[in-house]
Design an enzyme around this catalytic site. Sequence first.
Site, PDB file in Angstrom:
ATOM      1  N   GLU A   1      55.862  66.458  76.447  1.00 33.00           N
ATOM      2  CA  GLU A   1      56.167  67.541  75.521  1.00 33.00           C
ATOM      3  C   GLU A   1      54.917  68.325  75.143  1.00 33.00           C
ATOM      4  OE1 GLU A   1      58.217  70.109  73.051  1.00 33.00           O
ATOM      5  OE2 GLU A   1      58.881  68.787  74.658  1.00 33.00           O
TER       6      GLU A   1
ATOM      7  N   HIS B   1      66.319  78.933  75.102  1.00 37.59           N
ATOM      8  CA  HIS B   1      64.911  78.708  75.466  1.00 37.59           C
ATOM      9  C   HIS B   1      64.737  78.801  76.979  1.00 37.59           C
ATOM     10  CE1 HIS B   1      60.885  77.703  74.486  1.00 37.59           C
ATOM     11  NE2 HIS B   1      60.896  76.468  74.954  1.00 37.59           N
TER      12      HIS B   1
END
Length: 350
Positions: free
Chosen positions: A90, A155
């Site tokens: 991430e 996104h």
Amino acid sequence: MDQNTIINTIAAGSEQYRNLAIKLVNSAIVLVLLVVLMGGWTRINDAGLSCPDWPGCFGQMTVPNSSAEINAANNLYPKIAVEKSKSWLEMIHRYLAGSLGLLILALALIAVKLRKLSSYPHWLSLSLLVLVVFQALLGMWTVTLKLLPIIVTAHLFGGLLTIVLLLLLRAKIIPQYANRQQWQVHNYALLAGLLFLFLQILLGGWTSSNYAGWGCSDWLACNPGLEIEYNFSNAFAISLDSTYSHQGGQLPLAERGAIQISHRVGALLVAMYYLSVYFFIARHQPWKNHFIGLLLLTLLQIVLGLLNILWAIPTSLAMAHHFVAVLMLIGTTLLLARSFSQPSGESVDA
């Protein structure tokens, strides 16, 4: 200094900025590919909530590593365990996205510098800056709203749109694309193909964000032997409930199956459209071989989709499916740009 000298000096300066913009946009294209692919890899590995805050990770700008940092993270988020490998996925994604934002900011500053140069794509450069800022917000909401499918899909949409706009920006900056012909039938056909492909990839994103890849157990039928009434309306209902984590998916099998079926139908429609464009238009164009490569990618993508169903979506195949979708988007966008670069009336017999 006479007027001609001033004009030549300005032109030379503009050329330097244009050359810099070409280098920056080339770097940005490479970086946005890494961002989109890393985002897919993060999602496939269920690492989207491995950092419970944004933009840092457990209250710091790197993944907690030492015992003291891990203890601090546990005190800050007592219900969430630190998984360093997933958290690094991430954070690397965020670092890459931040670097991309800086490159796009630099491109926007060049556009402002060259605002008096009518041939430069000012608005496209500035639009990219607005888009990347909104992408950052979507990245934050992806975490804070606990992987809401609509946010995750939006996104993805922003990432894909960034790829397309950067490729078009490059085509507009490079001098060889400066003289373009007027819109013709094949240009419209390729634009329609790009839009269809965009929608299909977004449908794939909706499938992934709702964990509907397991919605059908068979590659041809969908859950043969089970009496299921597939609910297409609820399958595409938008939920804004962020009181719980959406990781793993919350929809029942009837909705997940409906999403999977829709994704399969979309894949067939895209393939049929591309074949139609080839037989009626593309095989008579100079970019025929380019389009054949695109058709081969389409076939590969369908095969990968079928194998994902047969083998229960292994990580490597899921990533390959994501990667080929991005390649198809790039190929279609480049083909659209190239279709304008040929002198009007030029064609090659099949």
